[in-house]
Design an enzyme around this catalytic site. Structure first.
Site, PDB file in Angstrom:
ATOM      1  N   ASP A 103       1.503   6.691   5.284  1.00  0.00           N
ATOM      2  CA  ASP A 103       1.772   6.128   6.617  1.00  0.00           C
ATOM      3  C   ASP A 103       2.529   4.800   6.505  1.00  0.00           C
ATOM      4  OD1 ASP A 103      -0.679   5.342   5.474  1.00  0.00           O
ATOM      5  OD2 ASP A 103      -1.561   4.810   7.401  1.00  0.00           O
ATOM      6  N   HIS A 161      -2.004  -1.809  10.702  1.00  0.00           N
ATOM      7  CA  HIS A 161      -2.217  -0.991  11.903  1.00  0.00           C
ATOM      8  C   HIS A 161      -2.739  -1.885  13.029  1.00  0.00           C
ATOM      9  CE1 HIS A 161      -1.831   2.862   9.812  1.00  0.00           C
ATOM     10  NE2 HIS A 161      -2.674   2.439   8.904  1.00  0.00           N
ATOM     11  N   ASP A 194      -4.150  -2.303   4.999  1.00  0.00           N
ATOM     12  CA  ASP A 194      -4.993  -1.592   5.973  1.00  0.00           C
ATOM     13  C   ASP A 194      -6.166  -2.438   6.479  1.00  0.00           C
ATOM     14  OD1 ASP A 194      -3.739   0.888   6.275  1.00  0.00           O
ATOM     15  OD2 ASP A 194      -4.697   1.726   4.505  1.00  0.00           O
ATOM     16  N   HIS A 209       0.862  -1.196   0.000  1.00  0.00           N
ATOM     17  CA  HIS A 209       0.000   0.000   0.000  1.00  0.00           C
ATOM     18  C   HIS A 209       0.891   1.237   0.000  1.00  0.00           C
ATOM     19  CE1 HIS A 209      -3.214   2.670   0.712  1.00  0.00           C
ATOM     20  NE2 HIS A 209      -3.273   2.628   2.032  1.00  0.00           N
ATOM     21  N   GLU A 264      -0.064   4.495   0.557  1.00  0.00           N
ATOM     22  CA  GLU A 264      -0.377   5.663   1.391  1.00  0.00           C
ATOM     23  C   GLU A 264       0.815   5.944   2.306  1.00  0.00           C
ATOM     24  OE1 GLU A 264      -4.242   5.681   3.314  1.00  0.00           O
ATOM     25  OE2 GLU A 264      -4.059   7.833   3.722  1.00  0.00           O
TER      26      GLU A 264
HETATM   27 FE1  FEO Z   1      -4.294   3.630   3.793  1.00  0.00          FE
HETATM   28 FE2  FEO Z   1      -2.773   3.007   6.751  1.00  0.00          FE
HETATM   29  O1  FEO Z   1      -2.965   3.770   5.069  1.00  0.00           O
END
Ligand code: FEO
Length: 397
Positions: free
Chosen positions: A82, A225, A164, A78, A80
């Site tokens: 983060d 996460h 995610d 991914h 993104e």
């Molecule tokens: Fe879609 Fe944790 O970034």
């Protein structure tokens, strides 16, 4: 602390962000984690990186297992920031032989980092690579929740590295679901789904069907996460099934703001009626409640009521905020209505009603407007609205 070995020769090497409280509009009350995973095999592979300010934590963890320059492959599930914020620094340091990503991932990586010279290798659903003893299978999960998103599945370990999906914004010293309070974990997972994945629910349904059809065995899910699922894999999969079907219960959420408490009196009258009718109710006053908690309450609620007085021919600004947020999250299959007090022009109820229509909420009744301060008599219109909403909720059981 040594990096946690989550499976034999597979390590969590991510970072803990105890301080983060806002994730582009989603309130995190207990921080988050950026999970990255290192597989030690004939080929050493790093799955995802961490947010840019946490590169030192990632490197600290890697150094305890291996000299990072020995890493062969980077796998970008991914793009993104983060998860990819530290990618340029890691590429510079590691000089990886290959960087695996989806086709959309390649586009996104180049658009983010302007790095046409990186050794990007596109993988599609069904492709796999051997690391030696372990094999990584890829599954694209477009729009879950970005076009580039994909899963990596390590068959020998029955381990799904899920980007995610299945995550939670919750920073803890523990790494596994069986090490924390289950109810709190599920509450974080539910809030995460409501605020991030709800708009993509039809795709979640397709993905769950696809995973079932593939017949892959999963005994651990490692999201990007929060906690890793190893005890309650079936539970989180069942919850995703329920949430993505947008299954609701006999519950109403009254979302309102008030100027001189007249609209609040109306909200309370509707709330009392619904309670008398046996409906579970959440009153969410936008002066004190956060938009991401409203979204979480709406996840399993059949009815949404919006209330605002009229201000300058419009609605109160916090109501505009929550309407914009909820429209994007696309709750579906709800019933609802609008209400509000007014002094002279009284546009608010019309604006809220239009917003409900745009959210594809099935309207119940006409919406209720009361001029200036409600009386016992004028509040009867709110009682009637509450009764209509209760009837509509029960008729859809
Ligand atoms: Fe879609 Fe944790 O970034």
């Amino acid at each position: 602390m040594k990096p946690i070995e989550i499976k034999k020769n597979i390590y969590w090497v991510g970072a803990l962000d105890w301080k983060l409280r806002d994730f582009h509009g989603y309130a995190l009350n207990k921080g988050t984690t950026y999970n990255a995973f290192l597989v030690m095999d004939e080929k050493i592979a790093l799955f995802d990186t961490v947010k840019v300010g946490f590169k030192g934590d990632l490197l600290h963890n890697l150094h305890q297992i291996v000299d990072p320059t020995k890493i062969d492959y980077l796998i970008v599930n991914h793009v993104e920031m983060d998860h990819s914020g530290s990618l340029p620094a890691m590429v510079e340091l590691i000089k990886p032989e290959k960087i695996f990503c989806s086709a959309m991932g390649k586009k996104a990586i180049i658009e983010h980092f302007h790095c046409e010279d990186w050794p990007l290798v596109v993988v599609n659903s069904g492709d796999s690579i051997s690391l030696g003893a372990k094999t990584v299978h890829f599954l694209e999960t477009r729009m879950l929740h970005w076009p580039d998103s994909m899963f990596s599945y390590i068959a020998e370990d029955k381990l799904l590295i899920s980007s995610d999906a299945f995550g939670q914004h919750w920073c803890t010293s523990e790494r596994f679901d069986d090490e924390v309070n289950e109810a709190e974990l599920m509450a974080h997972a539910e809030k995460y789904y409501a605020n991030i994945l709800l708009p993509f629910s039809p795709l979640v349904q397709k993905l769950l069907a696809k995973v079932a059809e593939m017949g892959i065995e999963i005994d651990t899910i490692a999201p990007d996460h929060g906690l890793i699922w190893r005890k309650n894999v079936a539970g989180i999969l069942a919850s995703y099934d329920r949430w993505s079907r947008q299954e609701t219960k006999d519950k109403a959420v009254i979302v309102y703001d008030t100027m001189w408490e007249s609209t609040e009196k109306m909200a309370k009258a509707i709330c009392r009626t619904l309670m008398q009718e046996g409906i579970s109710v959440k009153m969410m006053n936008m002066h004190v409640d956060h938009r991401s908690d409203v979204a979480t309450e709406i996840l399993d609620a059949k009815a949404i009521l919006l209330g605002s007085p009229t201000l300058n021919n419009g609605i109160l600004p916090r109501m505009a905020d929550i309407i914009s947020y909820l429209k994007g999250l696309k709750p579906r299959g709800r019933v609802g209505a609008a209400f509000g007090s007014y002094g002279w022009s009284g546009e608010a109820v019309g604006i809220l009603t239009k917003a409900l229509e745009e959210m594809k909420v099935e309207l119940v009744g006409e919406g209720v407007k009361i001029k200036n301060v409600p009386t016992h008599e004028s509040l009867k219109a709110c009682v009637e609205l509450g009764e209509l909403i209760a009837k509509a909720i029960k008729s859809q059981e």
